[in-house]
Design a protein around this motif. Sequence first.
Motif, short mmCIF file in Angstrom:
data_model
loop_
_atom_site.label_atom_id
_atom_site.label_comp_id
_atom_site.label_asym_id
_atom_site.label_seq_id
_atom_site.Cartn_x
_atom_site.Cartn_y
_atom_site.Cartn_z
N VAL A 217 50.10 47.29 45.93
CA VAL A 217 49.15 46.36 46.55
C VAL A 217 47.74 46.94 46.48
O VAL A 217 46.77 46.26 46.11
CB VAL A 217 49.55 46.08 48.01
CG1 VAL A 217 48.47 45.27 48.71
CG2 VAL A 217 50.89 45.34 48.07
N HIS A 218 47.62 48.23 46.83
CA HIS A 218 46.32 48.89 46.80
C HIS A 218 45.77 48.98 45.36
O HIS A 218 44.59 48.73 45.11
CB HIS A 218 46.46 50.29 47.39
CG HIS A 218 45.28 51.19 47.17
ND1 HIS A 218 44.08 51.02 47.82
CD2 HIS A 218 45.11 52.25 46.32
CE1 HIS A 218 43.23 51.94 47.42
NE2 HIS A 218 43.82 52.69 46.50
N ALA A 220 46.33 47.14 42.75
CA ALA A 220 46.01 45.89 42.05
C ALA A 220 44.53 45.57 42.10
O ALA A 220 43.95 45.12 41.10
CB ALA A 220 46.83 44.74 42.67
N THR A 221 43.92 45.79 43.24
CA THR A 221 42.48 45.52 43.36
C THR A 221 41.67 46.43 42.45
O THR A 221 40.69 46.00 41.82
CB THR A 221 42.03 45.70 44.83
OG1 THR A 221 42.82 44.88 45.67
CG2 THR A 221 40.57 45.34 44.99
N LEU A 222 42.09 47.69 42.35
CA LEU A 222 41.39 48.63 41.46
C LEU A 222 41.57 48.24 40.00
O LEU A 222 40.65 48.40 39.19
CB LEU A 222 41.94 50.04 41.69
CG LEU A 222 41.81 50.60 43.11
CD1 LEU A 222 42.40 52.00 43.19
CD2 LEU A 222 40.35 50.61 43.55
N MET A 224 41.74 45.27 38.79
CA MET A 224 40.80 44.19 38.47
C MET A 224 39.37 44.71 38.36
O MET A 224 38.59 44.23 37.53
CB MET A 224 40.89 43.09 39.54
CG MET A 224 42.26 42.41 39.60
SD MET A 224 42.86 41.89 37.97
CE MET A 224 41.56 40.76 37.47
N SER A 225 39.03 45.70 39.18
CA SER A 225 37.66 46.23 39.12
C SER A 225 37.40 46.98 37.82
O SER A 225 36.24 47.13 37.41
CB SER A 225 37.40 47.15 40.33
OG SER A 225 38.15 48.35 40.21
N GLN A 245 50.01 41.49 44.98
CA GLN A 245 48.57 41.43 45.28
C GLN A 245 47.80 40.67 44.22
O GLN A 245 46.83 39.96 44.55
CB GLN A 245 48.02 42.86 45.41
CG GLN A 245 46.57 42.94 45.83
CD GLN A 245 46.32 42.37 47.22
OE1 GLN A 245 47.25 41.97 47.93
NE2 GLN A 245 45.05 42.31 47.62
N LEU A 246 48.20 40.75 42.96
CA LEU A 246 47.53 39.96 41.93
C LEU A 246 47.69 38.47 42.22
O LEU A 246 46.75 37.68 42.04
CB LEU A 246 48.10 40.29 40.54
CG LEU A 246 47.74 41.68 39.98
CD1 LEU A 246 48.40 41.89 38.64
CD2 LEU A 246 46.23 41.87 39.88
N ASN A 248 48.01 37.20 45.23
CA ASN A 248 47.12 36.92 46.36
C ASN A 248 45.67 36.79 45.91
O ASN A 248 44.88 36.06 46.54
CB ASN A 248 47.23 38.04 47.40
CG ASN A 248 48.55 38.00 48.15
OD1 ASN A 248 49.25 37.00 48.13
ND2 ASN A 248 48.90 39.12 48.79
N LEU A 249 45.30 37.52 44.86
CA LEU A 249 43.92 37.49 44.35
C LEU A 249 43.68 36.32 43.40
O LEU A 249 42.57 36.16 42.89
CB LEU A 249 43.60 38.81 43.64
CG LEU A 249 43.58 40.07 44.51
CD1 LEU A 249 43.44 41.32 43.64
CD2 LEU A 249 42.42 40.00 45.51
N VAL A 251 45.11 35.99 40.45
CA VAL A 251 45.13 36.48 39.07
C VAL A 251 46.43 36.04 38.41
O VAL A 251 47.52 36.25 38.95
CB VAL A 251 45.01 38.02 39.03
CG1 VAL A 251 45.10 38.52 37.59
CG2 VAL A 251 43.71 38.45 39.68
#
Length: 329
Positions: A217-218, A220-222, A224-225, A245-246, A248-249, A251
């Motif tokens: 989960v943590h 996934a955001t990285l 994308m960045s 998480q993707l 949720n975002l 993606v």
Amino acid sequence: MGVTVRELAAAAGVSPSTVSRVFTAPEQVKERTRARVLEVADQLGYTPDPAARPPRGDRTETLGLILPDITNPFFPPIFKAMQTRARRQGYTLLVADCDEREADELETIEALSAKVDGLILWASTLPEPRLLELAGELPVVLVNRRVPGISELDISLTAGITQAAEHLRALGHTNCVFVNCSRPEHSRGKAIRETFDAHDLSVLELGPYEPRFETGVHAATLVMSHQATAVVAHNDLVALGVLHQLHNLGVDVPGQVSVIGIDDTLLATTCTPPLTTIRISPEQVATHATDLLVEAITSQAGTAPAGPRVVEVGTRLIPRASTGPAPTA
């Protein structure tokens, strides 16, 4: 209050499990060590508790398995298959969880060692001298941990990682992320970097983290960045966190990002989308690990040729719907 096993062990410079074996299975302890423990026990006035002795002869007909994390869906099928294999050879299997902590692993070993004829330690966190000392006390097999002089089952990811790199390259990916949850002594990250580099794939390594769902989960955001189009996770559990998480975002997987796990657990086939993953066969792992330990036990008993062995189990990529062509610019 009398002298405890731990106090005697500290005074003699050995582990509590060694003290236990001196009084319950002395034939399994080296003569010099046994003599030192008995001498210190006499000096301290230590008297073993008869109730602590296992009600058996020389053998328990029981094998011990210590896992890093029983909640990881990768391990139950292996435990089940290992239990079946042990039963076929006349053994019962005891399993325990050390939560990937050295202190907990040591405590668990001490608790099990007097109750089993040998131990299988999965990715042990103990220092090499302690493992060699333990192997001098009772038969030991290591999984994914190389210590000269101790039998090992090596799960080789080479073939699976190579197939994953070929798969992503054929789909047009060039920018990848590896979510690393390996300890420093393990080479998973190094193998992925070298293999992907050989296939002209750039790899950004995140971590090391703990191998848990929350890690994915943590991460996934990285991912994308860094504008990566493909993710290789340390295991399926972490990959599921990435997928969660993707989603949720907002993606799209695999339209915007492809995801690959490692293990091929049951959850890999039931998640959405089904997870492309590197398969490790529970049956092969269980068969070889159990056979290595039984071989080590019979070798110590003098009924089979002595000597540690290293057995390798291979892997392969299982493509599913979580990987697809890289998005065009």
